[in-house]
Motif scaffolding. Structure first.
Motif, PDB file in Angstrom:
ATOM      1  N   LYS A 168      40.019  41.850  35.199  1.00 13.76           N
ATOM      2  CA  LYS A 168      40.992  41.103  35.986  1.00 13.76           C
ATOM      3  C   LYS A 168      41.759  42.013  36.943  1.00 13.76           C
ATOM      4  CE  LYS A 168      41.922  37.260  32.801  1.00 13.76           C
ATOM      5  NZ  LYS A 168      42.932  36.621  31.925  1.00 13.76           N
ATOM      6  N   LEU A 171      39.852  43.519  40.242  1.00 14.67           N
ATOM      7  CA  LEU A 171      39.367  42.621  41.286  1.00 14.67           C
ATOM      8  C   LEU A 171      40.088  42.806  42.613  1.00 14.67           C
ATOM      9  CD1 LEU A 171      38.920  39.327  39.207  1.00 14.67           C
ATOM     10  CD2 LEU A 171      37.166  40.997  39.844  1.00 14.67           C
ATOM     11  N   TYR A 202      34.123  29.522  41.751  1.00 14.49           N
ATOM     12  CA  TYR A 202      34.761  30.746  41.254  1.00 14.49           C
ATOM     13  C   TYR A 202      34.111  31.990  41.864  1.00 14.49           C
ATOM     14  CZ  TYR A 202      36.402  27.166  38.100  1.00 14.49           C
ATOM     15  OH  TYR A 202      36.952  26.017  37.608  1.00 14.49           O
ATOM     16  N   GLU A 205      35.569  32.224  45.266  1.00 21.06           N
ATOM     17  CA  GLU A 205      36.938  32.761  45.230  1.00 21.06           C
ATOM     18  C   GLU A 205      36.931  34.278  45.094  1.00 21.06           C
ATOM     19  OE1 GLU A 205      41.082  32.285  42.644  1.00 21.06           O
ATOM     20  OE2 GLU A 205      39.662  30.611  42.730  1.00 21.06           O
ATOM     21  N   LEU A 206      36.022  34.798  44.276  1.00 22.03           N
ATOM     22  CA  LEU A 206      35.918  36.251  44.111  1.00 22.03           C
ATOM     23  C   LEU A 206      35.427  36.922  45.394  1.00 22.03           C
ATOM     24  CD1 LEU A 206      34.416  36.290  40.517  1.00 22.03           C
ATOM     25  CD2 LEU A 206      36.696  37.092  41.175  1.00 22.03           C
ATOM     26  N   LYS A 209      38.088  37.532  47.819  1.00 21.76           N
ATOM     27  CA  LYS A 209      38.964  38.683  47.555  1.00 21.76           C
ATOM     28  C   LYS A 209      38.432  39.961  48.190  1.00 21.76           C
ATOM     29  CE  LYS A 209      40.695  37.013  43.070  1.00 21.76           C
ATOM     30  NZ  LYS A 209      42.146  37.038  43.370  1.00 21.76           N
ATOM     31  N   VAL A 214      28.744  39.208  43.950  1.00 17.82           N
ATOM     32  CA  VAL A 214      29.126  38.726  42.619  1.00 17.82           C
ATOM     33  C   VAL A 214      27.859  38.169  41.972  1.00 17.82           C
ATOM     34  CG1 VAL A 214      30.532  37.133  41.277  1.00 17.82           C
ATOM     35  CG2 VAL A 214      31.474  38.170  43.365  1.00 17.82           C
TER      36      VAL A 214
END
Length: 307
Positions: A168, A171, A202, A205-206, A209, A214
């Motif tokens: 977490k 990231l 999800y 969303e990563l 960042k 991913v």
């Protein structure tokens, strides 16, 4: 150069017994020992794929000596930081079901961490850093974030394979690549994810960042790879699973190897999934011939992204 960091290595002791009976003496049918730790596994698989790396991390005592000896016998360079205690022993029991007893990690001091950071000061553009596995209790959980930020400042690529708080916190440091399985992805967002299409928002969303790749594995149900431009799905080849240890690490190693060889994104994804499957279908780690054979069974298709 590729550098792998294993903060919490282990001597893995595998024991096979027909049935575990508590309160009495149990005799094993078969046992063996092997170096353990996700970063170390990545180095060992990379070597089998034709790529050299340098294994870093913390080891100590007779168990640490064993790990160093075995890894170096495989012609893998090591530069471990020596600590005062013994590297932990993890007992992996294969019986009616698989069970594990993980040992206690030795203390890691601030001085040990400083040594590791000095070793990583050589990172430069074109280098790859692998941060993989759990973080010992004596190390701050933001250590991956610290190491990732430093490496990215030096323009090195950073590959992360971890879970929980360590994952977490890293990231926001924009690692190049992360590889959660679907359970770990769900934990990051406090949701349950059971199939690839549920993972898409999800993953997006990563990617938002600033993470370039991913890759989410779904065991025998395939894997997805997200980038800013597309989300790809790969099926898993068919075969008998003989070994669950190191399959995820092999996926990471396969993607790094393909990335170093500058193949297309689709072929890199195929190679990564095939490497994980080749390890799962073997008693040891994948070899390149098996990986290239399994690639022929993998098909890639693009999934629709959420708008």
């Amino acid at each position: 150069m590729i550098y792998t960091v294993t903060l919490n290595p282990a001597l893995d002791y595998f024991v096979e017994v027909e049935r575990v009976n508590f309160g009495v003496v149990n005799r094993s049918n078969y046992d063996y020992k092997a170096p353990g730790g996700k970063g170390i596994n990545v180095s060992r698989v990379l070597k089998r794929l034709g790529h050299q790396s340098e294994a870093l991390g913390f080891i100590g005592g007779f168990t640490g000596d064993y790990i160093k000896t075995v890894v170096e016998k495989e012609d893998i360079k090591t530069n471990f930081v020596q600590v005062a205690g013994d590297t932990r022993i993890n007992i992996k029991i294969k019986s009616e079901s698989e069970s594990e007893i993980n040992g206690v990690s030795p203390d890691i001091t601030d001085e040990h961490l400083e040594q590791l950071q000095k070793q990583l000061a050589v990172l430069n553009e074109g280098d790859a850093l692998v941060l993989a596995g759990s973080v010992p209790a004596t190390i701050p959980s933001e250590i991956y974030e610290v190491l990732c930020k430093s490496a990215r400042t030096r323009k090195a690529d950073v590959f992360i394979d971890s879970s929980g708080e360590a994952m977490k916190k890293v990231l926001e440091s924009q690692p190049t690549f992360i590889k959660p399985n679907h359970h770990e992805l769900g934990e990051l967002f406090s949701v349950e994810i059971n199939e690839p299409k549920e993972a898409i928002p999800y993953v997006q969303e990563l990617i938002g960042k600033g993470i370039q790749y991913v890759l989410v594995s779904f065991a025998g149900d395939g894997a997805i790879l997200g980038t800013k431009d597309q989300i790809l799905f790969a099926n898993t080849p068919k075969g008998e699973v003989k070994n669950s240890v190191g399959a995820g690490d092999s996926v990471v190693a396969g993607f790094i190897a393909a990335n170093q060889e500058k193949v297309s994104l689709e072929d890199a994804f195929k190679f990564a999934v095939a490497t994980g499957s080749a390890t799962a279908f073997s008693k040891g780690f994948a070899d390149r011939d098996q990986v290239e054979s399994l690639m022929k069974e993998i098909n890639i298709r693009e999934l629709e992204r959420d708008e």
